[in-house]
Design an enzyme around this catalytic site. Structure first.
Site, PDB file in Angstrom:
ATOM      1  N   CYS A  25       0.760  -0.916   0.094  1.00  0.00           N
ATOM      2  CA  CYS A  25       0.037  -0.259   0.168  1.00  0.00           C
ATOM      3  C   CYS A  25       1.062   1.154   0.086  1.00  0.00           C
ATOM      4  O   CYS A  25       1.950   1.354   0.666  1.00  0.00           O
ATOM      5  CB  CYS A  25      -0.786   0.223   1.199  1.00  0.00           C
ATOM      6  SG  CYS A  25      -1.799  -1.322   1.470  1.00  0.00           S
ATOM      7  N   ARG A  85       5.160  -0.746  -6.216  1.00  0.00           N
ATOM      8  CA  ARG A  85       4.977  -1.349  -4.934  1.00  0.00           C
ATOM      9  C   ARG A  85       4.183  -2.513  -4.881  1.00  0.00           C
ATOM     10  O   ARG A  85       4.082  -3.233  -3.987  1.00  0.00           O
ATOM     11  CB  ARG A  85       5.149  -0.294  -3.970  1.00  0.00           C
ATOM     12  CG  ARG A  85       6.343   0.811  -4.256  1.00  0.00           C
ATOM     13  CD  ARG A  85       6.077   1.685  -2.955  1.00  0.00           C
ATOM     14  NE  ARG A  85       6.292   0.978  -1.510  1.00  0.00           N
ATOM     15  CZ  ARG A  85       7.580   1.134  -0.818  1.00  0.00           C
ATOM     16  NH1 ARG A  85       8.346   1.494  -1.280  1.00  0.00           N
ATOM     17  NH2 ARG A  85       7.680   0.571   0.241  1.00  0.00           N
ATOM     18  N   TRP A 103      -3.349  -2.560  -1.166  1.00  0.00           N
ATOM     19  CA  TRP A 103      -3.107  -3.803  -1.426  1.00  0.00           C
ATOM     20  C   TRP A 103      -4.033  -4.779  -0.508  1.00  0.00           C
ATOM     21  O   TRP A 103      -3.711  -4.647   0.745  1.00  0.00           O
ATOM     22  CB  TRP A 103      -1.399  -4.224  -1.312  1.00  0.00           C
ATOM     23  CG  TRP A 103      -0.914  -5.340  -1.772  1.00  0.00           C
ATOM     24  CD1 TRP A 103      -0.512  -5.760  -3.105  1.00  0.00           C
ATOM     25  CD2 TRP A 103      -0.832  -6.855  -1.087  1.00  0.00           C
ATOM     26  NE1 TRP A 103      -0.442  -7.066  -3.141  1.00  0.00           N
ATOM     27  CE2 TRP A 103      -0.207  -7.725  -1.785  1.00  0.00           C
ATOM     28  CE3 TRP A 103      -0.832  -6.911   0.384  1.00  0.00           C
ATOM     29  CZ2 TRP A 103       0.026  -9.095  -1.488  1.00  0.00           C
ATOM     30  CZ3 TRP A 103      -0.567  -8.361   0.775  1.00  0.00           C
ATOM     31  CH2 TRP A 103      -0.087  -9.289  -0.034  1.00  0.00           C
ATOM     32  N   ASN A 137      -1.838   2.275   5.744  1.00  0.00           N
ATOM     33  CA  ASN A 137      -1.078   1.117   5.506  1.00  0.00           C
ATOM     34  C   ASN A 137      -0.917   0.398   6.690  1.00  0.00           C
ATOM     35  O   ASN A 137      -0.848   0.905   7.714  1.00  0.00           O
ATOM     36  CB  ASN A 137       0.181   1.597   5.153  1.00  0.00           C
ATOM     37  CG  ASN A 137       0.196   2.333   3.624  1.00  0.00           C
ATOM     38  OD1 ASN A 137      -0.880   2.418   3.034  1.00  0.00           O
ATOM     39  ND2 ASN A 137       1.433   2.973   3.257  1.00  0.00           N
ATOM     40  N   GLY A 138      -0.941  -0.852   6.734  1.00  0.00           N
ATOM     41  CA  GLY A 138      -0.903  -1.672   7.729  1.00  0.00           C
ATOM     42  C   GLY A 138      -2.058  -2.605   8.007  1.00  0.00           C
ATOM     43  O   GLY A 138      -3.044  -2.603   7.308  1.00  0.00           O
ATOM     44  N   GLU A 181      16.733 -18.913  -6.427  1.00  0.00           N
ATOM     45  CA  GLU A 181      16.668 -17.263  -6.917  1.00  0.00           C
ATOM     46  C   GLU A 181      16.096 -17.320  -8.430  1.00  0.00           C
ATOM     47  O   GLU A 181      15.096 -16.532  -8.726  1.00  0.00           O
ATOM     48  CB  GLU A 181      17.843 -16.519  -6.780  1.00  0.00           C
ATOM     49  CG  GLU A 181      17.659 -14.974  -7.164  1.00  0.00           C
ATOM     50  CD  GLU A 181      16.725 -14.272  -6.674  1.00  0.00           C
ATOM     51  OE1 GLU A 181      15.872 -14.734  -5.418  1.00  0.00           O
ATOM     52  OE2 GLU A 181      16.294 -13.069  -7.130  1.00  0.00           O
ATOM     53  N   LYS A 239      12.457 -15.616  -9.584  1.00  0.00           N
ATOM     54  CA  LYS A 239      12.571 -14.708 -10.600  1.00  0.00           C
ATOM     55  C   LYS A 239      11.313 -15.448 -11.744  1.00  0.00           C
ATOM     56  O   LYS A 239      10.682 -14.418 -12.107  1.00  0.00           O
ATOM     57  CB  LYS A 239      13.839 -14.599 -11.469  1.00  0.00           C
ATOM     58  CG  LYS A 239      14.826 -13.751 -10.553  1.00  0.00           C
ATOM     59  CD  LYS A 239      14.534 -12.360 -10.298  1.00  0.00           C
ATOM     60  CE  LYS A 239      13.754 -12.225  -8.926  1.00  0.00           C
ATOM     61  NZ  LYS A 239      14.313 -11.842  -7.601  1.00  0.00           N
ATOM     62  N   GLU A 274       7.714 -15.120 -10.266  1.00  0.00           N
ATOM     63  CA  GLU A 274       7.368 -13.696  -9.943  1.00  0.00           C
ATOM     64  C   GLU A 274       6.902 -13.066 -11.268  1.00  0.00           C
ATOM     65  O   GLU A 274       5.529 -12.397 -11.205  1.00  0.00           O
ATOM     66  CB  GLU A 274       8.449 -12.928  -9.271  1.00  0.00           C
ATOM     67  CG  GLU A 274       8.691 -13.207  -7.914  1.00  0.00           C
ATOM     68  CD  GLU A 274       9.741 -12.470  -7.234  1.00  0.00           C
ATOM     69  OE1 GLU A 274       9.837 -11.799  -6.303  1.00  0.00           O
ATOM     70  OE2 GLU A 274      10.784 -12.317  -8.033  1.00  0.00           O
ATOM     71  N   HIS A 327      15.482 -37.672  -5.721  1.00  0.00           N
ATOM     72  CA  HIS A 327      14.654 -37.878  -4.500  1.00  0.00           C
ATOM     73  C   HIS A 327      13.208 -37.499  -4.570  1.00  0.00           C
ATOM     74  O   HIS A 327      12.689 -37.039  -3.717  1.00  0.00           O
ATOM     75  CB  HIS A 327      15.297 -37.493  -3.019  1.00  0.00           C
ATOM     76  CG  HIS A 327      16.579 -37.767  -2.926  1.00  0.00           C
ATOM     77  ND1 HIS A 327      16.960 -39.216  -2.544  1.00  0.00           N
ATOM     78  CD2 HIS A 327      17.911 -37.345  -3.116  1.00  0.00           C
ATOM     79  CE1 HIS A 327      18.170 -39.265  -2.306  1.00  0.00           C
ATOM     80  NE2 HIS A 327      18.721 -38.272  -2.615  1.00  0.00           N
ATOM     81  N   LYS A 331       6.456  -4.694  -3.781  1.00  0.00           N
ATOM     82  CA  LYS A 331       7.783  -4.539  -3.764  1.00  0.00           C
ATOM     83  C   LYS A 331       8.450  -4.688  -2.281  1.00  0.00           C
ATOM     84  O   LYS A 331       9.359  -5.087  -1.975  1.00  0.00           O
ATOM     85  CB  LYS A 331       8.240  -3.162  -4.232  1.00  0.00           C
ATOM     86  CG  LYS A 331       9.779  -3.046  -4.187  1.00  0.00           C
ATOM     87  CD  LYS A 331      10.333  -3.601  -5.111  1.00  0.00           C
ATOM     88  CE  LYS A 331      12.037  -3.511  -5.074  1.00  0.00           C
ATOM     89  NZ  LYS A 331      12.864  -4.724  -5.557  1.00  0.00           N
TER      90      LYS A 331
HETATM   91  C1  G6P Z   1       9.012  -8.943  -1.490  1.00  0.00           C
HETATM   92  C2  G6P Z   1       9.557  -8.699  -2.677  1.00  0.00           C
HETATM   93  C3  G6P Z   1      10.707  -9.460  -3.080  1.00  0.00           C
HETATM   94  C4  G6P Z   1      11.938  -9.265  -2.095  1.00  0.00           C
HETATM   95  C5  G6P Z   1      11.154  -9.472  -0.563  1.00  0.00           C
HETATM   96  C6  G6P Z   1      12.223  -8.994   0.390  1.00  0.00           C
HETATM   97  O1  G6P Z   1       8.492 -10.457  -1.420  1.00  0.00           O
HETATM   98  O2  G6P Z   1       8.697  -8.997  -3.944  1.00  0.00           O
HETATM   99  O3  G6P Z   1      11.255  -9.288  -4.311  1.00  0.00           O
HETATM  100  O4  G6P Z   1      12.732 -10.120  -2.164  1.00  0.00           O
HETATM  101  O5  G6P Z   1      10.003  -8.793  -0.368  1.00  0.00           O
HETATM  102  O6  G6P Z   1      12.329  -7.553   0.435  1.00  0.00           O
HETATM  103  P1  G6P Z   1      13.407  -6.968   0.823  1.00  0.00           P
HETATM  104  O7  G6P Z   1      12.949  -5.322   0.793  1.00  0.00           O
HETATM  105  O8  G6P Z   1      13.248  -7.018   2.641  1.00  0.00           O
HETATM  106  O9  G6P Z   1      14.628  -7.299   0.503  1.00  0.00           O
END
Ligand code: G6P
Length: 624
Positions: free
Chosen positions: A2, A27, A74, A100-101, A496, A500, A503, A519, A619
């Site tokens: 948010c 975000r 959000w 927000n929150g 990772e 990606k 996502e 396994h 984000k």
């Molecule tokens: C969210 C984002 C990810 C990020 C994670 C941790 O899930 O979508 O891309 O890696 O938060 O974010 P930070 O700001 O703590 O690195």
């Protein structure tokens, strides 16, 4: 997650609020709204969907006025609908609030309000309950004959304080009241809020990038701060009604830094920035004379660093994966027992730890709720709690006992890229520093420094493979998903790569240690599910080759990321081979991850996905 933008000044609020929301768009959100006080009426426009939809509503019926608040939501409590979008109003319809929150005790507060006769709730949100509560307290303070009459501004601030004292949960808040001209109020606890200080205008925002085009003077509010904002002044106090310390600081970056430039997407821009961001992560921190790293921000004496017996790394998402590599790095370079923990698990797990443990919270944003929670828990228990953050003004950065900044510049793409490589570089610097105090010789230190210093150029070499990777992405555009495998330092890179991929392409993707293939995962192998092997020419290369053979025997296509002699040995096994420079294993992830970022990017573009704003993602995740 948010976003909040507030404005009070002499200009029309609408374009400023809308522009601010657009800057926060990356975000993640699913509805948006504004409330602007137009003469003696508070005008609101809000809707589910994109800011473009909100802009259409605002063009159809433009709200005019020089102060107001706005929000991107959000969804947490209640679906992403027009009704649930912020701003929310109190029962009188005069007070508008964005939040927000999460208000954890919103149901109890709502029941109480309903019992008192308030039946005017129109949404399913926790935020509306807060708006009603503040509005009720404000209206009740209009003068009962017993206490001295306060100004409406003081009454509104006090009503907010009293309401927040009843709230359990987290909040970043902005509110306006139609009877109080040129006045906005903000408060924060656990959800960031920054005051932008301008000339005859002031701003509130959940992230400074929303307002950096208007001012670079900012006050980063602390938890439990309440700020009363007018055109030419502001006053910061605490929820308890006491004074609060603050300083006006200069925002580190400019509006230019958060522009896409010639790149079609922020994500691609940030992938291509990595040679520079990796260089910036090392800048001034390597000492070739002493064959070590210098990390003054850790705020630890040599003796204290020498006494560290255990390291716990924690984070979420991409930062967690960097931490997983950190575990290998710190154990190899420094010989210190190291563990990586999901921040969300660590904070509630009550992990037994020895006195000389240090905890690193790794977070690009420095605001991730679980990572912040983990760091606070570690501080509560008295462990030295350090941060590896990009956002220097973030809560983790400010509350930690010290740390190392990434200096990667703003990362706008939701899918983290440059922050990952910077984090792995910093973990290497920490490994080098701690290692040199233990068993690493000067010549070993020199070799590590040389490996680190070569990285920017080597990253450029990998970036030059973008077209080759794009062709591979096109070839697999109809794949049903993708599997990722790696060993040792490159096992977290497999995780990772899969992250990606899911996502931004929304394809099913999983990462595993290569040896786990047999396994269970091997049951998935089939011709339409390619496997990506991160198999550089290292000590475990032959073992990876065995696993690749197992996939080939079951007709699974293989994309290999390799180095050195690897390409020759894999020529007959892999459909596609991407060769990166051969480097020592502790820095290898910094190069092997880049093709995976590009593969996910090009495949997402090929599939027509919204790369910078992938569905359902945020984000910075500021709720648990
Ligand atoms: C969210 C984002 C990810 C990020 C994670 C941790 O899930 O979508 O891309 O890696 O938060 O974010 P930070 O700001 O703590 O690195």
């Amino acid at each position: 997650m948010c976003g909040i933008v507030g404005y009070v000044g002499r200009s029309e609020a609408a374009p400023i609020l809308l522009d601010g929301l657009r800057r926060l768009e990356y975000r993640g959100y699913d509805s948006a709204g504004v409330a602007i006080v137009d003469g003696d009426r508070v005008e609101t426009r809000k809707c589910a969907g994109r800011i473009a939809e909100l802009a259409k509503l605002m063009t159809a019926r433009p709200p005019t006025g020089t102060y107001g608040i706005s929000h991107t939501r959000w969804a947490t409590h209640g679906k992403a609908t027009d009704q649930n979008a912020h701003p929310h109003f109190d029962a009188s319809g005069k007070l508008a609030l964005v939040h927000n929150g999460v208000i954890e005790n919103y149901q109890a507060l709502k029941d109480e309000l309903i019992q008192e006769g308030d039946n005017s709730f129109t949404s399913e949100t926790d935020t509306e309950v807060l708006a009603h509560l503040v509005g009720k307290l404000y209206d009740a303070s209009s003068g009962n004959g017993t206490s001295p009459v306060q100004t409406p501004k003081a009454r509104l601030v006090n009503a907010l304080r009293t309401a927040l004292q009843q709230v359990i949960g987290t909040y970043g808040i902005a509110l306006v009241h139609q009877d109080i001209p040129d006045f906005i109020v903000g408060a924060r606890r656990g959800s960031p809020l920054v005051l932008g200080v301008g000339k005859e205008e002031n701003f509130l925002a959940s992230d400074v990038s929303a307002i950096v085009a208007y001012t670079r003077d900012a006050v980063y509010l602390n938890d439990f701060d309440v700020v009363a904002v007018e055109r030419d002044k502001f006053e910061i106090s605490s929820v308890a009604g006491e004074g609060s310390n603050y300083e006006v600081s200069k925002v580190e970056f400019t509006d230019e830094d958060i522009k896409k430039g010639d790149y079609p997407h922020y994500m691609l821009k940030e992938i291509f920035e990595q040679a520079g961001s990796v260089r910036d992560a090392m800048r001034g921190r390597l000492s070739p004379e002493e064959c070590t790293a210098k990390l003054g921000g850790l705020n630890m004496t040599t003796a204290e660093l020498r006494d560290v017996c255990r390291v716990v790394l924690t984070g979420c998402g991409t930062a967690l994966h960097a931490g997983m590599i950190g575990e290998y790095i710190l154990e190899q370079l420094a010989g210190i027992p190291t563990e990586i923990e999901y921040a969300s698990e660590f904070r509630h797990r009550n992990t037994p730890m020895t006195r000389d443990t240090v905890v690193f919270a790794i977070s690009q944003s420095g605001e991730t709720a679980d990572t912040l929670g983990a760091m606070r828990e570690s501080k509560r228990k008295g462990y030295r709690s350090l941060g590896i953050c990009n956002n220097v003004a973030s809560t983790i950065a400010r509350e930690s006992d010290g740390g190392v900044y990434m200096h990667a510049g703003p990362e706008i793409g939701v899918a983290a890229t440059k922050s990952f490589t910077s984090q792995v570089v910093i973990l290497n610097l920490i490994g080098l520093l701690l290692g040199r105090m233990r068993h690493l010789s000067t010549s070993e230190g020199t070799q590590i420094i040389a490996a680190l210093q070569s990285l920017p150029e080597q990253i450029e070499e990998v970036l030059n493979l973008s077209d080759q990777i794009k062709a591979i992405a096109k070839k697999y555009a109809s794949a049903s998903g993708m599997l990722f495998f790696g060993r040792q330092f490159n096992f977290p890179v497999a995780l990772e790569g899969a992250l990606k991929m899911k996502e931004i392409t929304y394809l099913f993707a999983e990462g595993h240690p290569s040896a786990e293939l047999k396994h269970g995962i091997i049951a998935l192998v089939r011709p339409d599910l390619p496997s990506v092997f991160i198999a550089p020419d290292d000590a475990v290369f032959s073992k990876n080759v065995n696993n690749i053979e197992q996939v080939k025997a079951r007709k699974g296509p293989v994309i290999a990321i390799t180095s050195g002699e690897g390409a020759g040995r894999l020529a007959k096994l892999a459909e596609d081979i991407i060769t990166v420079p051969k480097v020592p294993d502790f820095v290898s992830p910094i190069l092997t991850v880049v093709p995976l970022q590009l593969l996910a990017y090009h495949l997402a573009v090929e599939l027509g996905r919204d790369v910078d704003k992938p569905r359902n993602l945020a984000k910075s995740v500021t709720v648990e």
